[in-house]
Design a protein around this motif. Sequence first.
Motif, PDB file in Angstrom:
ATOM      1  N   ASP A  86       3.723  -8.933   4.238  1.00 13.58           N
ATOM      2  CA  ASP A  86       4.186  -7.712   4.896  1.00 13.58           C
ATOM      3  C   ASP A  86       5.170  -8.104   5.989  1.00 13.58           C
ATOM      4  O   ASP A  86       4.786  -8.630   7.032  1.00 13.58           O
ATOM      5  CB  ASP A  86       2.989  -6.963   5.491  1.00 13.58           C
ATOM      6  CG  ASP A  86       3.375  -5.581   6.004  1.00 13.58           C
ATOM      7  OD1 ASP A  86       4.591  -5.303   6.086  1.00 13.58           O
ATOM      8  OD2 ASP A  86       2.473  -4.801   6.318  1.00 13.58           O
TER       9      ASP A  86
ATOM     10  N   ASN B 202       6.933  -6.068   7.790  1.00 17.15           N
ATOM     11  CA  ASN B 202       7.076  -5.044   8.819  1.00 17.15           C
ATOM     12  C   ASN B 202       6.292  -5.374  10.080  1.00 17.15           C
ATOM     13  O   ASN B 202       6.481  -4.740  11.115  1.00 17.15           O
ATOM     14  CB  ASN B 202       6.611  -3.686   8.288  1.00 17.15           C
ATOM     15  CG  ASN B 202       7.463  -3.209   7.132  1.00 17.15           C
ATOM     16  OD1 ASN B 202       8.644  -3.531   7.060  1.00 17.15           O
ATOM     17  ND2 ASN B 202       6.872  -2.468   6.219  1.00 17.15           N
TER      18      ASN B 202
ATOM     19  N   HIS C 144       7.685   3.800   0.058  1.00 16.18           N
ATOM     20  CA  HIS C 144       6.298   4.028   0.466  1.00 16.18           C
ATOM     21  C   HIS C 144       5.321   3.754  -0.670  1.00 16.18           C
ATOM     22  O   HIS C 144       4.203   3.293  -0.434  1.00 16.18           O
ATOM     23  CB  HIS C 144       6.131   5.453   0.978  1.00 16.18           C
ATOM     24  CG  HIS C 144       6.653   5.630   2.364  1.00 16.18           C
ATOM     25  ND1 HIS C 144       6.483   6.779   3.093  1.00 16.18           N
ATOM     26  CD2 HIS C 144       7.340   4.789   3.170  1.00 16.18           C
ATOM     27  CE1 HIS C 144       7.047   6.649   4.287  1.00 16.18           C
ATOM     28  NE2 HIS C 144       7.581   5.445   4.346  1.00 16.18           N
TER      29      HIS C 144
ATOM     30  N   LEU D  55       4.791   0.082  -0.662  1.00 12.53           N
ATOM     31  CA  LEU D  55       3.974  -0.330   0.473  1.00 12.53           C
ATOM     32  C   LEU D  55       2.508   0.022   0.255  1.00 12.53           C
ATOM     33  O   LEU D  55       1.607  -0.773   0.547  1.00 12.53           O
ATOM     34  CB  LEU D  55       4.480   0.329   1.759  1.00 12.53           C
ATOM     35  CG  LEU D  55       5.888  -0.061   2.223  1.00 12.53           C
ATOM     36  CD1 LEU D  55       6.212   0.636   3.533  1.00 12.53           C
ATOM     37  CD2 LEU D  55       6.018  -1.558   2.397  1.00 12.53           C
TER      38      LEU D  55
ATOM     39  N   PHE E 167       0.623  -2.553   2.405  1.00 10.69           N
ATOM     40  CA  PHE E 167       1.429  -2.891   3.578  1.00 10.69           C
ATOM     41  C   PHE E 167       1.400  -1.765   4.605  1.00 10.69           C
ATOM     42  O   PHE E 167       1.045  -0.627   4.306  1.00 10.69           O
ATOM     43  CB  PHE E 167       2.889  -3.139   3.176  1.00 10.69           C
ATOM     44  CG  PHE E 167       3.106  -4.437   2.448  1.00 10.69           C
ATOM     45  CD1 PHE E 167       2.078  -5.342   2.274  1.00 10.69           C
ATOM     46  CD2 PHE E 167       4.354  -4.757   1.941  1.00 10.69           C
ATOM     47  CE1 PHE E 167       2.285  -6.537   1.612  1.00 10.69           C
ATOM     48  CE2 PHE E 167       4.577  -5.953   1.271  1.00 10.69           C
ATOM     49  CZ  PHE E 167       3.537  -6.840   1.114  1.00 10.69           C
TER      50      PHE E 167
END
Length: 656
Positions: A426, A428, A496, A499, A504
């Motif tokens: 991940d 982010n 999304h 994710l 994530f």
Amino acid sequence: MSDLRNKYQISIKKMKVRASTLVFPFGTGAMIDLPNWVLMTASGEYWDKKKLKTIHDERLENVLRVRGFKSPVIRQDDDIDNVKKDEKLYMPFVQFPTWYFCPNCRSFKTLKEWEKDYKKAKGEDEVMRTPFCCSKEHKYMTKLVPARLIVACENGHIDDFPWIEWTHLKDHKKICDNPQLVIKTSGVSSGLEGITVECKTCNARISLSGTFTNSGKNEFEMLEEKVKNESKGKEKLVQDNFSLQCKGNRPWDGTKDEKCGLYPTTLQRGAINVYFPKIESSIVIPPYSDKYTKMVEESLEFEKLIIKLEDEDRENKKEEFIVKAINAISKEKAIDESVVKNIILRKLEVKEEHEECDIDKIKYKEEEYKALIGELSYDISNQADFKIIPQKVKEYHKSYLSKVVLIHKMREVRVLTGFSRINGPDNNIMDSDNEGESSNKNYKLIKPLSDKDWYPAIEVNGEGIFIELDEILIQKWIDENPEVTERIANINGKYHKILLDKGFSIRKITPKFVLLHTLSHLIIKELSFKCGYSSTSLRERIYCNTKDNGYHMCGIMIYTANGDSEGTLGGLVRQGKSDRLPNIIDSAIEKARFCSSDPVCIESLGQGRDGLNLSACFSCCLVSETSCEEFNTLLDRALIVGTLDNKSIGFFNNFR
């Protein structure tokens, strides 16, 4: 080093490589193709500490909860003539993969067996420094070729493909006592179905087709079930406890995780999903970039203090060590003792705001953004690694520009915090947790070494250009063009879903972000074309979020990624002057109006990795992946120049 070898029974090879590549792309656990071998970079425990330079970045140290970082470069105080910053040096590697093939006699076996043959032919005292086949059938020694298939699992383990088990069991035969494999090829196909593995002892024979997962079920799990079913009521092909599950091997440090529980996946040795590095990047900003902080960090006494504080047995003498170190550093560097004290106490302070394990990268960039736009107060004259000059934006004659800052000197620290296999990490968040304790259930982040007090890193000294766009104009453009929001909703939906499927953290993709990101790519391509920079020598840093998500940011920084003569002599800063930057932006936007792949590209509703790009391809927007923060995704040229049907959705069409 010798203690670790004895503990883990690991065979180390010292090979000469460029030091900076040991953080990216060939960090711990990654395979590197060298002229004579394919090797894997060893864990940081095996690195020669005498050849490591200590790097500091207080902000990043606080987030990652370490005392500092180590850079695998030759130290400047070594007695070596003409030392270069990124000179090649000998670093430790382990042998992986261990199966090699002779293209002459077609034999296929492990390196241990090849070494035995070599010693028989050359003498017991000889060392096989290059993988050769010494068969008497050859007129000359034949260079061996490493196996192209390996296996790995989502827990980060990696191993040789089970060649012996696969060849025999796939052919419905029991594994013989003395398997001797050979590889044969046919002219039927250049793919795996044209490659056959045979056992000369029992004549077991099988094609390599079907070695990869098909129909969503693991190939080894299916083979294990099939073999066990065939063994019922007949001569057993395998023992009752036979399993093709992952063996938990970690070649990079010589250890093994006994309880993995997963079935491995077959991979090509050079496949991208064999190794996903987790790289954290940070710009050193005030007050951490001033000359006194740098002098303290470079002092010998400070390094001694860090070593003492890492010793748990001396924790009760912590205050005594600190007081002595402050006095010693003050004398060593001729700095006022009160200045040294403030720096030392600040560096050793536990930051409560970083107690959480995972830090949002957007949040981390806020301090950098404030430093770039001049909202941080600091003594400009004392800065050693951060020198910027804000420009008069009116001289650029571009109403969409709200700030332009020329960065004459900056230092970036890039840290390898871990790696994963099969599934990428991940990106982010900035992981600071222990190995395997990430909230993500679909990957395991493997740390580059068991010692949690430091991470491998490199530092880059360079220059850059910072551009801030007028956020009010951007918001007005979004409000007046509903199609812009619809296009980004398309990207957001796909993003999304990816994710959520991978577990994530969710990040909202906004039209402002895609606009900034695409503009950054176009400027990088134009700088590379007009000014002679190579495409890999420039990097981007996107500063973007919304008012309801912390401090609002709306800017991009383009800076030199390589700290050599290409990025420290003012060439990039010169392009940021008012007599050049407007022309560069205009030219970049004008070129974006046409793509050699149009009309397919401009009308695309999803292309690139996972369909995360709209009107963006290699012909118009994509740059080197080492230059892009998002790995060449989340781009849309239509937000810059509009589509064939609707020019108004192009932001810059309002300023022609």
